[in-house]
Design a protein around this motif. Structure first.
Motif, PDB file in Angstrom:
ATOM      1  N   ALA A 178      73.127  71.241  31.348  1.00  0.00           N
ATOM      2  CA  ALA A 178      73.607  71.347  29.974  1.00  0.00           C
ATOM      3  C   ALA A 178      74.840  72.234  29.896  1.00  0.00           C
ATOM      4  O   ALA A 178      74.883  73.313  30.489  1.00  0.00           O
ATOM      5  N   PHE A 210      77.477  73.427  26.721  1.00  0.00           N
ATOM      6  CA  PHE A 210      77.935  73.357  25.338  1.00  0.00           C
ATOM      7  C   PHE A 210      78.319  74.747  24.858  1.00  0.00           C
ATOM      8  O   PHE A 210      77.930  75.757  25.448  1.00  0.00           O
ATOM      9  N   VAL A 252      73.953  69.781  18.733  1.00  0.00           N
ATOM     10  CA  VAL A 252      73.915  69.457  20.163  1.00  0.00           C
ATOM     11  C   VAL A 252      72.778  68.464  20.373  1.00  0.00           C
ATOM     12  O   VAL A 252      71.622  68.780  20.111  1.00  0.00           O
ATOM     13  N   ILE A 273      70.339  66.551  22.737  1.00  0.00           N
ATOM     14  CA  ILE A 273      69.762  66.694  24.073  1.00  0.00           C
ATOM     15  C   ILE A 273      68.892  65.475  24.371  1.00  0.00           C
ATOM     16  O   ILE A 273      68.063  65.072  23.550  1.00  0.00           O
ATOM     17  N   VAL A 323      73.126  67.025  27.848  1.00  0.00           N
ATOM     18  CA  VAL A 323      73.786  67.075  26.546  1.00  0.00           C
ATOM     19  C   VAL A 323      74.501  65.747  26.336  1.00  0.00           C
ATOM     20  O   VAL A 323      75.447  65.412  27.049  1.00  0.00           O
ATOM     21  N   VAL A 351      78.090  66.939  21.414  1.00  0.00           N
ATOM     22  CA  VAL A 351      78.136  68.224  20.721  1.00  0.00           C
ATOM     23  C   VAL A 351      79.336  68.218  19.794  1.00  0.00           C
ATOM     24  O   VAL A 351      80.409  67.710  20.136  1.00  0.00           O
TER      25      VAL A 351
END
Length: 372
Positions: free
Chosen positions: A17, A19, A202, A204, A209, A212
């Motif tokens: 991930a 972000f 965001v 998921i 991810v 975003v």
């Protein structure tokens, strides 16, 4: 500023991930098992990434290359879980002050200010067994705020509440977003909550991810259907109170020069408002229809159409600088002959609009409406 760039392997589940957000409320949205809670635990220091970096403002919480890994206590995280986890033998007042006493940190907000913010003045001498679910969660949020956090993590705080208790607590969460001046990471699998509270969304999915960005932009992306779920798809519109019709109990909200009527919202004229509209509640017409109970006919332009298998089609329309998402049947799409660039009308039932939340200084009154 929150920045997360991590990789981890939890059993057979892999997380990768990356972000960042500039503050306010950052919502981690995804279906159960997508990895949201695992990411929150890494931010809190309750789980360790195999590689990566996590920082809040100018404080690095974890950096594998520099071998930085602050303990949960030193990270100064305020954590709110699905269950309030209050001490049953302590009063609300002592529950609120426990984290300050145990952690030895000065609260970033005064006690009286937190109590007033969350509307728990009359609960201070009660014990948790005498509180409703929504009241317990407000106390849990207050305890987290009084721990002197640099960031607040809220892991599905409304998941254990029924709809009535959710409606009770959402205005307090909105007020917290506006007044606490603390970055918040809000985990949820409810787009309704996300649409009402978040600035940054965001998405998921399977530990990755998917997207975003600003919540209004992400919610109208048609390519994210599998990750967000078709039934929850919708739109966030920003507007302001234009006028109030006391005779019929309606509030007129101006959005991009057009007016949307919604059931009464107690607020001042000129106050900024956020609306959440579900895609399934939007109808489409080539002309303004007559003889209908639907009172909102918004002139929009078709921007994008999803051509899918099955009975449904998704349409994204432009309303000034903002976007509106609608779901209709493919049969209706064919009959109307819709194409990008066409001028059409989006029909919105007033009763289908989720109760708006003010985006600036409002206070919740006893009947659940919003006012200054």
């Amino acid at each position: 500023m929150l920045s997360v760039d991590v990789e981890a392997r939890l059993g057979t589940f892999e997380i990768s991930a990356n972000f960042s957000s500039s503050g306010g409320v950052t919502a981690l949205f995804g279906r159960s098992g997508s990895g949201k809670t695992s990411l929150v635990n890494m931010i809190a220091g309750l789980a360790n990434p195999a590689r990566g970096r996590i920082s809040v403002a100018d404080q690095v919480l974890f950096d594998s290359e520099r071998r930085i890994d602050l303990s949960p206590r030193k990270r100064r995280i305020g954590h709110v879980f699905q269950e309030a986890r209050l001490f049953p033998h302590l009063t609300v007042r002592r529950n609120l002050t426990f984290s300050h006493w145990a952690g030895g940190r000065d609260a970033s907000m005064p006690f009286d200010e937190v109590v007033a913010l969350l509307g728990i003045e009359d609960l201070l001498d009660r014990r948790p067994a005498k509180l409703s679910g929504g009241e317990r969660q407000r106390v849990a949020i207050g305890r987290a705020l009084l721990s002197g956090p640099r960031i607040l993590l809220m892991d599905e705080p409304l998941a254990s509440l029924d709809q009535a208790r959710k409606s009770e607590i959402l205005p307090y969460l909105d007020r917290l977003r506006r007044e606490a001046a603390i970055p918040i990471v809000y985990v949820s699998h409810s787009l309704e909550e996300v649409a009402r509270l978040a600035e940054t969304l965001v998405i998921i999915s399977d530990g990755r991810v998917e997207a975003v960005g600003p919540v209004a932009d992400i919610m109208t992306r048609l390519d994210l259907g599998p990750a967000t779920g078709r039934q929850q798809a919708g739109t966030v519109l920003e507007g302001r109170i234009a006028s109030i019709d006391a005779q019929w109990g309606l509030t007129h909200i101006e959005v991009e020069g057009e007016t949307i009527e919604v059931p009464a919202v107690r607020a001042e004229i000129g106050e900024e408002i956020r609306l959440h509209l579900r895609a399934r509640d939007i109808a489409i017409a080539r002309e303004v229809p007559k003889g209908l109970s639907i009172r909102n006919a918004l002139p929009v332009t078709v921007l994008e159409i999803s051509h899918e298998r099955g009975p449904y089609a998704e349409i994204v329309c432009g309303l000034g600088r903002q976007r509106l998402r609608a779901r209709i049947t493919r049969a209706s799409l064919f009959d109307l002959g819709l194409e990008p660039g066409q001028a059409i009308f989006a029909l919105v039932k007033s009763v289908a609009v989720d109760r708006p939340l003010a985006t600036h200084d409002s206070e919740r009154t006893g009947d659940g409406f919003l006012s200054r």
